[in-house]
Design an enzyme around this catalytic site. Structure first.
Site, PDB file in Angstrom:
ATOM      1  N   GLY A 220      -0.236  -1.769  14.346  1.00  0.00           N
ATOM      2  CA  GLY A 220      -0.527  -0.444  14.885  1.00  0.00           C
ATOM      3  C   GLY A 220       0.005   0.726  14.092  1.00  0.00           C
ATOM      4  O   GLY A 220       0.551   0.601  12.994  1.00  0.00           O
ATOM      5  N   CYS A 245       7.435  -2.818   5.885  1.00  0.00           N
ATOM      6  CA  CYS A 245       6.100  -2.526   6.400  1.00  0.00           C
ATOM      7  C   CYS A 245       6.149  -1.462   7.508  1.00  0.00           C
ATOM      8  O   CYS A 245       6.500  -0.320   7.232  1.00  0.00           O
ATOM      9  CB  CYS A 245       5.428  -3.816   6.869  1.00  0.00           C
ATOM     10  SG  CYS A 245       3.632  -3.695   6.938  1.00  0.00           S
ATOM     11  N   LEU A 246       5.830  -1.802   8.755  1.00  0.00           N
ATOM     12  CA  LEU A 246       5.947  -0.822   9.840  1.00  0.00           C
ATOM     13  C   LEU A 246       7.368  -0.277   9.902  1.00  0.00           C
ATOM     14  O   LEU A 246       7.586   0.909  10.195  1.00  0.00           O
ATOM     15  CB  LEU A 246       5.575  -1.467  11.176  1.00  0.00           C
ATOM     16  CG  LEU A 246       5.677  -0.584  12.423  1.00  0.00           C
ATOM     17  CD1 LEU A 246       4.669   0.551  12.378  1.00  0.00           C
ATOM     18  CD2 LEU A 246       5.498  -1.400  13.697  1.00  0.00           C
ATOM     19  N   GLN A 249       7.868   2.602   7.540  1.00  0.00           N
ATOM     20  CA  GLN A 249       7.139   3.774   8.038  1.00  0.00           C
ATOM     21  C   GLN A 249       7.927   4.473   9.143  1.00  0.00           C
ATOM     22  O   GLN A 249       7.988   5.712   9.190  1.00  0.00           O
ATOM     23  CB  GLN A 249       5.762   3.339   8.543  1.00  0.00           C
ATOM     24  CG  GLN A 249       4.853   2.781   7.460  1.00  0.00           C
ATOM     25  CD  GLN A 249       3.678   2.007   8.022  1.00  0.00           C
ATOM     26  OE1 GLN A 249       3.361   2.100   9.216  1.00  0.00           O
ATOM     27  NE2 GLN A 249       3.011   1.227   7.180  1.00  0.00           N
ATOM     28  N   GLY A 289      -2.022  -0.895   7.252  1.00  0.00           N
ATOM     29  CA  GLY A 289      -3.126   0.049   7.270  1.00  0.00           C
ATOM     30  C   GLY A 289      -2.673   1.493   7.305  1.00  0.00           C
ATOM     31  O   GLY A 289      -3.512   2.399   7.364  1.00  0.00           O
ATOM     32  N   HIS A 329       5.695  -7.176   1.647  1.00  0.00           N
ATOM     33  CA  HIS A 329       6.359  -8.272   2.360  1.00  0.00           C
ATOM     34  C   HIS A 329       7.084  -9.187   1.376  1.00  0.00           C
ATOM     35  O   HIS A 329       6.471 -10.109   0.815  1.00  0.00           O
ATOM     36  CB  HIS A 329       5.338  -9.090   3.161  1.00  0.00           C
ATOM     37  CG  HIS A 329       4.923  -8.440   4.440  1.00  0.00           C
ATOM     38  ND1 HIS A 329       5.431  -8.822   5.666  1.00  0.00           N
ATOM     39  CD2 HIS A 329       4.066  -7.425   4.680  1.00  0.00           C
ATOM     40  CE1 HIS A 329       4.883  -8.065   6.609  1.00  0.00           C
ATOM     41  NE2 HIS A 329       4.059  -7.218   6.034  1.00  0.00           N
ATOM     42  N   GLU A 331       9.154 -11.538   1.972  1.00  0.00           N
ATOM     43  CA  GLU A 331       9.346 -12.913   2.462  1.00  0.00           C
ATOM     44  C   GLU A 331       8.210 -13.844   2.036  1.00  0.00           C
ATOM     45  O   GLU A 331       8.317 -15.063   2.137  1.00  0.00           O
ATOM     46  CB  GLU A 331       9.496 -12.920   3.981  1.00  0.00           C
ATOM     47  CG  GLU A 331       8.218 -12.830   4.785  1.00  0.00           C
ATOM     48  CD  GLU A 331       7.599 -11.446   4.805  1.00  0.00           C
ATOM     49  OE1 GLU A 331       6.481 -11.292   5.333  1.00  0.00           O
ATOM     50  OE2 GLU A 331       8.233 -10.493   4.294  1.00  0.00           O
TER      51      GLU A 331
END
Length: 354
Positions: A220, A245-246, A249, A289, A329, A331
């Protein structure tokens, strides 16, 4: 069973449906990985999305329990060119159709996935519907209008606090939809890990005597999490904070920057990223995204990594606070292992503050 993929712009593809036969709607995205379809299916960052694989043959090595990145598939639907119906691998426990049926996931094969990818690349990410029914346009629009992914993190986050490992450094993880191998990466580095639900308040986190906080990946739009951002504005002044990632952000938003939705995002395991300090380029696994807007960066933030393909921000660090994160990522599930050294940077940040 015959079915269709209908896109928000009215373009439709015909194919054969498998898995759990039930109409499904979601945001259609594509992944360029040649392998790792099980990790993709079980990555919580794909919650609410219908994933199309650009590699033409999927399912050839089957499914096994060990490679899952969460407790179940999180995609809304799955699109492939061709399904292998006789997987051949000594670790195989299920074939793809059986696995999707068991977990109530609708899929469609026989689609020209390269044509679909070009459409998304040119027009941008859009909603799609996989159906076996002959649905009128008015009803199709009702499907699209009724779809929302704003509560995605609440759906995939941990429901209770849990602790694993016995390392000398205690890392708290805010779980927005974490992949199992991120947790394992901290355990391999000798850390004790406590996993918290996404909306755990700062005062609760401070009770655990943590050496640092890690913000996980997840699905999301990060701006749909205002309460998390407000918690982070306090937390970044209390202890080291890192994210992927998120997570990165959310760090950027807490530091006063802005994020924006990308046209079609980065999803795959072949994205080149440059470390601006060393000049080294590594091949990374990615699934996002949204991105940090470069023009919104404050003077206290430096960019540490960039994407070679499009120049977007792949990593940031605060110049004065022990705060950093990366967009890719490290990992590597699925994907290369080039970038997993970033976990050393995270742990060293926790050690330095301690």
């Amino acid at each position: 069973m015959k079915g269709r993929l209908i896109l928000e712009n009215g373009i439709a593809f015909e194919g054969n449906c498998f898995g759990k036969i039930s109409d499904t709607v979601g945001e259609v995205v594509f992944n360029t990985g040649m392998t790792g379809y099980q990790e993709i299916l079980t990555d919580p960052s794909y919650y609410g999305q219908i994933v199309s694989m650009t590699y033409p043959l999927i399912g050839n090595y089957g499914i096994n329990i060990d490679d899952s990145q969460s407790d179940s598939p999180k995609v809304r639907g799955f699109i492939i060119r061709e399904r292998c119906q006789e997987p051949n691998n000594f670790r195989c426990e299920f074939d793809l159709d059986m696995y999707l049926k068991k977990n109530n996931i609708m899929a469609i094969e026989g689609i020209d996935t390269r044509h679909l990818t070009k459409l998304i690349r040119n027009a941008g990410t859009m909603k799609g519907l996989i159906t076996t029914a002959d649905i009128e346009n008015e009803d199709i629009n009702k499907y699209f209008d009724g779809f929302s992914n704003k509560t995605a993190v609440a759906e995939v986050t941990a429901k209770k606090i849990s602790t694993i490992g016995e390392g000398s450094h205690h890392v708290g993880i805010l779980d927005f939809g974490i992949k199992n191998n991120i947790v394992n990466s901290f355990l391999y580095k000798g850390c004790k890990v406590t996993i918290f639900p996404a909306f755990t308040r700062t005062d609760e986190l401070l009770k655990y005597n943590l050496d640092g906080i890690f913000l996980s990946n997840g699905p999301g739009d990060p701006t749909d999490l205002p309460e998390v951002i407000e918690n982070l504005k306090v937390l970044i002044h209390k202890m080291p904070v890192t994210g992927i990632c998120l997570g990165v952000q959310l760090i950027a938003l807490a530091l006063g920057c802005e994020t924006t939705k990308m046209k079609f995002g980065h999803r795959g395991c072949n994205h080149p990223v440059k470390d601006l300090k060393t000049g080294k380029v590594t091949i990374t696994s990615q699934n996002h995204g949204y991105m940090i807007k470069e023009e919104s960066l404050t003077e206290d933030i430096e960019v540490t990594h960039i994407n070679i393909n499009d120049g977007t921000i792949e990593g940031i660090r605060h110049k004065h606070l022990p705060v950093m994160g990366v967009q890719y990522h490290p990992e590597a599930c699925p994907g290369p292992h080039d970038s997993n050294i970033i976990f050393d940077d995270f742990v060293n940040l926790y050690k330095g503050a301690k």
